[in-house]
Design a protein around this motif. Structure first.
Motif, PDB file in Angstrom:
ATOM      1  N   ASP A 111       0.887  -1.165   0.000  1.00 49.16           N
ATOM      2  CA  ASP A 111       0.000   0.000   0.000  1.00 49.16           C
ATOM      3  C   ASP A 111       0.927   1.217   0.000  1.00 49.16           C
ATOM      4  O   ASP A 111       1.673   1.435   0.960  1.00 49.16           O
ATOM      5  N   THR A 127       0.626   4.157   0.532  1.00 48.66           N
ATOM      6  CA  THR A 127       0.460   5.185   1.571  1.00 48.66           C
ATOM      7  C   THR A 127       1.045   4.709   2.904  1.00 48.66           C
ATOM      8  O   THR A 127       1.045   5.462   3.874  1.00 48.66           O
ATOM      9  N   ASN A 128       1.534   3.495   2.909  1.00 48.75           N
ATOM     10  CA  ASN A 128       2.014   2.891   4.156  1.00 48.75           C
ATOM     11  C   ASN A 128       3.541   2.802   4.160  1.00 48.75           C
ATOM     12  O   ASN A 128       4.141   2.086   3.354  1.00 48.75           O
ATOM     13  N   ASP A 171       5.167  -0.704   4.490  1.00 49.49           N
ATOM     14  CA  ASP A 171       5.013  -1.443   3.230  1.00 49.49           C
ATOM     15  C   ASP A 171       6.067  -0.992   2.214  1.00 49.49           C
ATOM     16  O   ASP A 171       6.664  -1.809   1.513  1.00 49.49           O
TER      17      ASP A 171
END
Lengths: 272, 272, 272, 272
Positions: A65, A67-68, A71
């Motif tokens: 992801d 936005t993470n 990650d």
């Protein structure tokens, strides 16, 4: 075909299925001799066919992801592992608006959705760059490209808060491009692509008629996903080392047209 | 109405008849308390009704070909005489293309005509500025405005070599604006106006349909000659002293539109 | 090195000597598998060393004054003869201002010189395109590039009437790019290159200090002539088929910088 | 002085103390005959001297956090109450970055701070517009202005995530300007102002030296807060009714300068 990316390593965000621009970029990068990893969100991986692309390009998909931050750290670390070193290019092809999906018009936005639009479609680009820089994951003179759209400059009804997201995206390319260039000679650019019938694009209401208009306005017609992939290859290659912080229109000339003969002739029919 | 130009003196180029933007600027400048002279070429003076305007504004018409340096010297000298001192504002509203008039399309230009287009529509602006500066004919903090069109940035079929002329015109505003600003605090700007049904504008083929399109594209609709005159007044006033070297769009928002609902709806009818 | 121009034919204007950008483009085009002719004015041919370049690239020099239509007709006709068919790419690298050479500053221009500046540095580009189109001398999907400079957008003291010329040059690229794209799928672009120490560039007063500033402002530093040649190759290649009517900054990021840490630090020293 | 805003009602966001641009706009709007309310966050109201301004302008301060929808609803409702009807103009002069305040550099951003920067400095503008539209709180042909900075287009080291915020701000002006124009004839613009020594501005490190540079680069010098207020008045007046969706540079010419003689001369001293 030209070995333009021979020996180069990369990471490609955003391939969902065959109609994705990122998919075509992966295919072309592979042809040009690059090795790379692919990434997308777990949901998109399930929903699409990215594993087929990975097979074709003899590589792996690393879910992330964008936005993470953890990650992304995992993605860059694993990619360097798999590819045997730092990467040379990154493609960011990510965008999504819940306001668009849920039919919230621009004077009735949900602000949590708006923030999500910005986070997914623009701040994710900053996160990719910041994580990459902290991990020292991109080689000097590397090249990072994000896909944008002319809505960043000119309002198109219905494009909604994605227009604002693309504006930030292009701003981030400049702001981070300055720092990454100064410190690592890495260039950061956006490509402002013609409207394209990807899965994302085809969700936009009235897309086909808009594309009819832009096709007639653009002296060379709309640019296809394949052509966009070709253009990306030039930006990843060593032949564009001093191009940075730019938003590059890849649109058959649309951006600099005021009115074409073909579009006006078509419009005139509506007035008869 | 506001006395925004009370005590100010000026020279207004380019009023032909009532539909001219320059005509409206003169009327509004007069209302706002300015005194000024009017000028146009001898041919335009005969062809149009500028003497009526002069009567209305209690002033004189001084004939001048704006491409002719001695005409311009005479104009500035006489104007200072008549007005009792240096001027505070100048409006340049001049443009003409023989290629357009004679139906020479852009890939079949006559180069003598092309040079004339540039001389009349753009270099004349430099000449006005250079002559004014040499004669020290403009007061410190004065304001010079020329009328331009978005064809300087984006191609409109049929606008022909006037597009190139408007590009130079805007470039001259920047180049001379730098010098005149640095040395005399005089500002130089261009206004990029909506397509307008002046005598000049109405000669352009397909003008009405183009204006239908731009009307629907612009959230506020096309800007009229009267509205343009109002805008000029603000640029001549003391309230815009630090605006210089700019090209200012006065077009109801057209320049920053990619596609409006109204224009697309109309276009869609042609596709049914 | 990549065979990017294998089988392609071209014409390269403006190589004077080894420091010319056009010279480097010729060398790189040759390496990439292209065949082409070289051209310059008779004076420049005598003054420079273009014949050495021709030998190196196994080609011929065809003298031509790019403001002269019959010279251009001869150039295109002979080139097609020599190369065995229509051309695929053209480089226009031409610029000269008598006002600069003779030390006429911008508020004291000689207007005959001004017109010559425009004719040589900008209208010549239109003439090249118009002659090529009339002779049907460029293959479909061909690529035409002219070299420009950021002075077309922003005023640099001392660049003088060349700023106006570059503005027209870029406007012509748009205006003709529309027509040539619409009718023959030929793309027309300008590259806005960093200040470069060519023979032309080194004539500009204060050039070295300006280049020190732009070097510190640009995150990747100034772009060299060699790097510009690489970039031209991508624009002549088949990988950029939908890029047209654009002005492309090749400047290490300068165009989108407001102030860099390096430039400001240097400037601060002057204030101590 | 001119009664340009006679009979007009407004709301002015962002006056902290005498050095605020919003403060000067309020004073000038008052002089021009407008009535209006003032607003700022409770913290800023305590920290600054806005109540003195209210006294001077015979009006009230309504506390509001511009990121809070119910605060904004209360503000518009109360304002209409106090002023006796819908408003005609709104000034948005709001910006703050916790990343800047806490010394987080651009490649080490805190993303919660980043989102706060965007929310406070840009999304607040959307919220103001959306709330106003829902409450039908602005008269037809009203005018909304937000203050921006050239960092939205060009990177200045140290301006950090505020650059991205200004990009979104300007994008919101376009996106909402389209809708508000189409439906209510209300115009929305941003003014891109010279660096200004407000309390906010003076917090930026190296601000004075930057302002020395921009002063020398701009032919008319930096624009002051007072001059900016004058310019705002013209945009609130009825003389600019067709100007919308624009970002208007009010900067003494800085935005269109590549290099001035004065700035280069100063820079040269550092090289000696």
């Amino acid at each position: 075909m030209y070995n333009l990316l021979k020996g180069k390593k990369g990471i490609i965000f955003g391939a969902l299925n065959e109609s994705s621009i990122a998919w075509r970029v992966a295919e072309r990068a592979y042809e040009e001799g690059a090795i790379f990893t692919l990434t997308n969100t777990p949901v998109s991986i399930r929903f699409g066919t990215i594993n087929d692309l990975a097979k074709k390009c003899k590589t792996e998909v690393i879910p992330a992801d964008a936005t993470n931050l953890s990650d992304l750290e995992n993605l860059f670390t694993k990619s360097m592992d798999i590819l045997g070193g730092k990467v040379d290019f990154v493609l960011h092809s990510i965008g999504m608006s819940l306001n668009v999906r849920k039919g919230r018009v621009y004077d009735n936005l949900d602000y949590d959705y708006f923030k999500k639009t910005l986070d997914i479609s623009a701040l994710s680009f900053h996160k990719v760059l910041q994580v990459a820089k902290k991990l020292d994951a991109i080689n000097d003179w590397g090249s990072v490209v994000a896909l944008s759209y002319i809505a960043a400059q000119r309002t198109l009804y219905g494009y909604n808060d994605m227009a604002d997201a693309k504006s930030v995206l292009e701003s981030i390319a400049r702001s981070f491009g300055y720092i990454y260039g100064r410190e690592k000679k890495i260039r950061v650019n956006t490509i402002s692509q013609s409207p394209t019938l990807t899965t994302a694009g085809s969700g936009v209401k009235g897309m086909e008629n808009l594309m009819d208009f832009t096709e007639r306005m653009s002296p060379l017609g709309n640019a296809s996903a394949d052509e966009c992939a070709d253009y990306c290859i030039t930006l990843f290659s060593d032949l564009t080392k001093k191009v940075t912080m730019q938003n590059l229109f890849h649109d058959g000339g649309f951006s600099n047209m005021g009115m074409s003969y073909k579009a006006m002739s078509q419009y005139n029919k509506s007035l008869e």
